[in-house]
Scaffold this motif. Structure first.
Motif, PDB file in Angstrom:
ATOM      1  N   SER A  59       0.979  -1.036  -0.050  1.00 27.62           N
ATOM      2  CA  SER A  59       0.143   0.110  -0.139  1.00 27.62           C
ATOM      3  C   SER A  59       0.780   1.143   0.093  1.00 27.62           C
ATOM      4  N   GLY A  60       0.198   2.454   0.033  1.00 29.64           N
ATOM      5  CA  GLY A  60       0.887   3.636   0.146  1.00 29.64           C
ATOM      6  C   GLY A  60       1.173   4.329  -1.276  1.00 29.64           C
ATOM      7  N   LEU A  61       2.180   5.571  -1.398  1.00 28.84           N
ATOM      8  CA  LEU A  61       2.178   6.088  -2.476  1.00 28.84           C
ATOM      9  C   LEU A  61       3.315   5.325  -3.622  1.00 28.84           C
ATOM     10  N   SER A  62       2.989   5.801  -4.872  1.00 26.91           N
ATOM     11  CA  SER A  62       3.811   4.875  -5.808  1.00 26.91           C
ATOM     12  C   SER A  62       3.850   5.904  -6.932  1.00 26.91           C
ATOM     13  N   PRO A  63       4.784   5.745  -7.967  1.00 28.08           N
ATOM     14  CA  PRO A  63       4.762   6.455  -9.141  1.00 28.08           C
ATOM     15  C   PRO A  63       3.754   6.152 -10.031  1.00 28.08           C
ATOM     16  N   GLN A  64       3.657   7.033 -10.815  1.00 26.68           N
ATOM     17  CA  GLN A  64       2.490   6.751 -11.968  1.00 26.68           C
ATOM     18  C   GLN A  64       2.567   5.801 -12.705  1.00 26.68           C
ATOM     19  N   PRO A  65       1.539   4.892 -13.020  1.00 22.32           N
ATOM     20  CA  PRO A  65       1.706   3.470 -13.580  1.00 22.32           C
ATOM     21  C   PRO A  65       2.427   3.656 -14.968  1.00 22.32           C
ATOM     22  N   ASN A  66       2.998   2.478 -15.401  1.00 24.35           N
ATOM     23  CA  ASN A  66       3.675   2.441 -16.765  1.00 24.35           C
ATOM     24  C   ASN A  66       2.628   2.598 -17.920  1.00 24.35           C
ATOM     25  N   TRP A  67       1.816   3.465 -18.208  1.00 27.39           N
ATOM     26  CA  TRP A  67       0.770   3.721 -19.090  1.00 27.39           C
ATOM     27  C   TRP A  67       1.400   3.441 -20.759  1.00 27.39           C
ATOM     28  N   SER A  68       0.761   2.743 -21.430  1.00 20.63           N
ATOM     29  CA  SER A  68       1.182   2.803 -22.830  1.00 20.63           C
ATOM     30  C   SER A  68       0.481   3.834 -23.752  1.00 20.63           C
ATOM     31  N   VAL A  69      -0.835   4.346 -23.131  1.00 22.32           N
ATOM     32  CA  VAL A  69      -1.644   5.215 -23.768  1.00 22.32           C
ATOM     33  C   VAL A  69      -0.962   6.617 -24.202  1.00 22.32           C
ATOM     34  N   GLY A  70      -0.671   7.253 -25.249  1.00 27.02           N
ATOM     35  CA  GLY A  70      -0.209   8.421 -25.240  1.00 27.02           C
ATOM     36  C   GLY A  70       1.393   8.491 -25.423  1.00 27.02           C
ATOM     37  N   ARG A  71       2.055   7.186 -25.184  1.00 23.30           N
ATOM     38  CA  ARG A  71       3.512   7.116 -25.454  1.00 23.30           C
ATOM     39  C   ARG A  71       4.013   6.465 -26.322  1.00 23.30           C
ATOM     40  N   PRO A  72       5.155   6.437 -26.727  1.00 26.87           N
ATOM     41  CA  PRO A  72       5.716   5.613 -27.823  1.00 26.87           C
ATOM     42  C   PRO A  72       5.793   4.186 -27.015  1.00 26.87           C
ATOM     43  N   ARG A  73       5.345   3.160 -27.952  1.00 27.92           N
ATOM     44  CA  ARG A  73       5.238   1.746 -27.491  1.00 27.92           C
ATOM     45  C   ARG A  73       6.376   0.955 -28.357  1.00 27.92           C
ATOM     46  N   VAL A  74       7.228   0.583 -27.504  1.00 28.67           N
ATOM     47  CA  VAL A  74       8.485  -0.287 -28.173  1.00 28.67           C
ATOM     48  C   VAL A  74       8.645  -1.577 -27.681  1.00 28.67           C
ATOM     49  N   LEU A  75       8.758  -2.555 -28.727  1.00 28.05           N
ATOM     50  CA  LEU A  75       9.103  -4.091 -28.137  1.00 28.05           C
ATOM     51  C   LEU A  75      10.586  -4.262 -28.329  1.00 28.05           C
ATOM     52  N   LEU A  76      11.463  -4.446 -27.473  1.00 24.36           N
ATOM     53  CA  LEU A  76      12.793  -5.092 -27.360  1.00 24.36           C
ATOM     54  C   LEU A  76      12.816  -6.565 -27.759  1.00 24.36           C
ATOM     55  N   VAL A  77      13.057  -6.956 -28.772  1.00 24.34           N
ATOM     56  CA  VAL A  77      13.401  -8.393 -28.923  1.00 24.34           C
ATOM     57  C   VAL A  77      15.139  -8.678 -28.722  1.00 24.34           C
ATOM     58  N   GLU A  78      15.439  -9.287 -27.570  1.00 23.64           N
ATOM     59  CA  GLU A  78      16.987  -9.200 -27.265  1.00 23.64           C
ATOM     60  C   GLU A  78      17.326 -10.137 -25.910  1.00 23.64           C
ATOM     61  N   ASN A  79      18.157 -11.284 -26.158  1.00 27.34           N
ATOM     62  CA  ASN A  79      18.273 -12.286 -25.191  1.00 27.34           C
ATOM     63  C   ASN A  79      19.283 -11.768 -24.183  1.00 27.34           C
ATOM     64  N   ARG A  80      20.301 -11.045 -24.503  1.00 31.92           N
ATOM     65  CA  ARG A  80      21.379 -10.629 -23.569  1.00 31.92           C
ATOM     66  C   ARG A  80      20.791  -9.654 -22.657  1.00 31.92           C
ATOM     67  N   GLU A  81      21.056  -9.981 -21.283  1.00 26.92           N
ATOM     68  CA  GLU A  81      20.519  -8.901 -20.235  1.00 26.92           C
ATOM     69  C   GLU A  81      21.337  -7.821 -20.496  1.00 26.92           C
ATOM     70  N   ASP A  82      22.512  -7.703 -20.475  1.00 25.94           N
ATOM     71  CA  ASP A  82      23.370  -6.541 -20.642  1.00 25.94           C
ATOM     72  C   ASP A  82      22.773  -5.507 -21.582  1.00 25.94           C
ATOM     73  N   TRP A  83      22.459  -6.121 -22.859  1.00 20.20           N
ATOM     74  CA  TRP A  83      21.905  -5.072 -24.070  1.00 20.20           C
ATOM     75  C   TRP A  83      20.499  -4.778 -23.629  1.00 20.20           C
ATOM     76  N   GLN A  84      19.782  -5.619 -22.891  1.00 16.34           N
ATOM     77  CA  GLN A  84      18.466  -5.104 -22.356  1.00 16.34           C
ATOM     78  C   GLN A  84      18.465  -4.048 -21.797  1.00 16.34           C
ATOM     79  N   GLN A  85      19.528  -3.892 -20.874  1.00 26.28           N
ATOM     80  CA  GLN A  85      19.609  -2.818 -19.930  1.00 26.28           C
ATOM     81  C   GLN A  85      19.962  -1.405 -20.703  1.00 26.28           C
TER      82      GLN A  85
END
Length: 553
Positions: free
Chosen positions: A150-176
């Motif tokens: 419970s408690g306060l939290s940042p704004q949810p990660n909404w997709s509406v109105g924002r650029p939507r990107v799918l990263l297809v990458e198996n290496r964690e370092d490049w994901q970051q």
């Protein structure tokens, strides 16, 4: 037209909580549609179009393994994709958190144990776009709520109105590395480690851009036989509108040349020389709206990136666009779906009208932007209050330009910057190629708007005449005044202006002729003479008395 309340689906099996939630919704002036089971929820989703769904993921308090609410959320994605969802629960177990993250990433979660009616009301407003600038208080996205409770939290990660990107990458370092760039750009993003995960993500969400690593496997196969390249071939074949950036550390110069020559990708990024600016530029290109030019003076015409749009697959799609534009022209924003249905199909009931409206909206969106999915439209958007046309930077509209030139002309005239004022007003005059939406001459929802704009045009011409007169340019002043009278022959103040301008130009006879024209028209139409001010001006001119060449009316 009367504003219709929003309709909210409430999926909760407990009667006490059903009552609490529905009462809070009704108190805000909305309509609550209660459902206590999966079947009732599906029946409601089939019968009604909702603006928001409030869902408890567990719909049987006596069965801790019940997850029917999750099935409802999944069904919402099938029947009413894009419908905002709020989750309300007594607890959020790990499996619930993971499932919500998959079904509806970033869904806000309210906990019953910390129920606050004000916070609930606040979140309802934000989810339906009624309080777009407010922060979400007391609600947590599913990916963080399980840890904090419970408690306060940042704004949810909404997709509406924002650029939507799918990263297809198996290496964690490049994901970051890549997601750090996407975060900085304010993107909504998802990561898939292989082709199957990527296809599943694409079933759940449409993406503006896919960033694809060509390899995706720890093997020694030729690059063109790897999972990433096979996925690229699949996307090009099955989803040709998808915008793709290819990223790789294993591509040869020949591979790169083949990609850039034979594949419709935005760019290729070499990992060894990775530059965030290249990715940011590709992202901007992927989400860039086409330039749209709109003409509503005279015949309605549209240009997309300089190319005229002259074919509408469905004529009513063009009508939808006109309705949305007129609302913006009046200073409003959204047109309610019910109002659109009434205008388009006055004899339809609500249910059949909504079934016809959604495909029509999609058709209008495809006409404006044929290279993207309709739901990604940059121009025709949906809010909780209906549909609206977004007047972004890429849109030029002759009506808005006309109004801006008139506004600037008035400002410059007040400052007695006559030459600059005349230049602005002439630009506005040139835009008025004919009456507003001339082809819809007898359409009731166009007539009042056309009359208002016609009045603005006459005001522009009258001011232009005064501006020219202030510079002693009486020929141009007379031309502007006569144009105004051709538009509206009953503008008595313009007759007086023309009398003054002719007289000051040494054309007494012409000044008296203007008065006689005015007198004849008013006697024929109204059975009376012009006003005292006009008659006194006539007497002064007839008697060769001094006359102010420019007098504020």
């Amino acid at each position: 037209m009367t504003t219709h309340p929003s309709h909210i689906l409430v999926v909760e099996d407990r009667a006490d909580w059903q009552d609490i939630i529905c009462r809070a919704i009704v108190e805000k002036g909305h309509v609550a549609h209660p459902a206590t089971s999966y079947q009732e929820a599906v029946t409601g989703l089939t019968a009604h179009k909702f603006d928001l769904a409030v869902v408890d993921p567990v719909l049987d308090a006596g069965n801790r393994f019940n997850r029917d609410g999750l099935s409802v959320i999944q069904k919402i994605g099938e029947l009413q994709p894009g419908l905002p969802i709020m989750v309300i629960t007594g607890s959020l177990t790990h499996d619930l958190k993971a499932s919500l993250q998959h079904l509806y990433p970033g869904a806000p979660v309210l906990f019953k144990e910390s129920w606050n009616a004000g916070e609930f009301s606040h979140l309802v407003d934000q989810l339906m776009g009624l309080n777009e600038t407010a922060e979400v208080v007391g609600a947590e996205p599913a990916e963080t709520a399980a840890e904090s409770g419970s408690g306060l939290s940042p704004q949810p990660n909404w997709s509406v109105g924002r650029p939507r990107v799918l990263l297809v990458e198996n290496r964690e370092d490049w994901q970051q590395i890549v997601t750090a760039v996407l975060d900085e750009a304010g993107c909504f993003w998802r990561v898939a480690r292989n082709a199957q995960e990527a296809l599943r993500e694409m079933e759940q969400e449409s993406f503006h851009l896919i960033i694809l690593d060509l390899k995706l496997q720890q093997n020694v196969l030729p690059l063109r036989s790897t999972e990433g390249w096979l996925l690229l071939d699949h996307l090009v074949e099955t989803q040709p509108k998808t915008k793709i950036v290819v990223i790789s550390g294993k591509a040869s110069p020949g591979d790169v040349a083949d990609l850039l020559t034979h594949y419709p990708i935005i760019t290729f990024i070499e990992k060894q020389s990775f530059n965030p600016a290249v990715l940011q530029e590709a992202l901007a290109q992927a989400v860039q709206a086409p330039g749209l030019r709109i003409e509503t003076f005279g015949q309605f015409r549209l240009w997309r990136d300089g190319q005229v749009i002259d074919v509408w697959e469905r004529p009513q799609a063009e009508t939808v666009l006109k309705l949305l534009l007129i609302r913006r022209a009046r200073g409003g924003r959204a047109v309610a779906a019910d109002e659109l249905i009434t205008r388009l199909w006055p004899d339809s009931d609500e249910e059949s009208g909504r079934k016809k409206l959604l495909p029509l909206i999609s058709n209008a969106r495809r006409t404006l932007e044929p290279d993207i999915e309709p739901r990604d439209s940059h121009f025709i958007l949906r809010s909780s209050n209906g549909y609206f046309f977004d007047l972004g930077e890429g849109v030029t509209w002759d009506l808005l330009s006309f109004r801006e030139h008139l506004r600037q002309g008035r400002r410059l005239a007040r400052e007695e910057r006559w030459a600059e004022a005349a230049a602005e007003l002439e630009k506005g005059r040139a835009l008025y190629r004919g009456d507003f939406l001339a082809e819809d001459r007898y359409t009731d929802w166009v007539i009042d708007m056309r009359r208002e704009i016609s009045t603005d045009f006459c005001d522009l011409l009258t001011l232009l005449a005064d501006v020219y007169a202030a510079q002693g340019r009486y020929a141009q002043a007379i031309d502007a005044g006569e144009t105004a009278l051709r538009k509206d022959p009953l503008l008595e103040s313009v007759y007086r202006r023309l009398m003054r301008f002719h007289y000051c130009r040494g054309e007494k006879g012409q000044a008296l002729r203007v008065y006689r024209d005015c007198l004849k028209l008013f006697e024929e139409l109204f059975g009376e003479s012009p006003t005292l001010a006009t008659r006194e001006l006539y007497q002064a001119i007839a008697g060769d008395q001094p006359v102010e060449c420019l007098q504020k009316e």
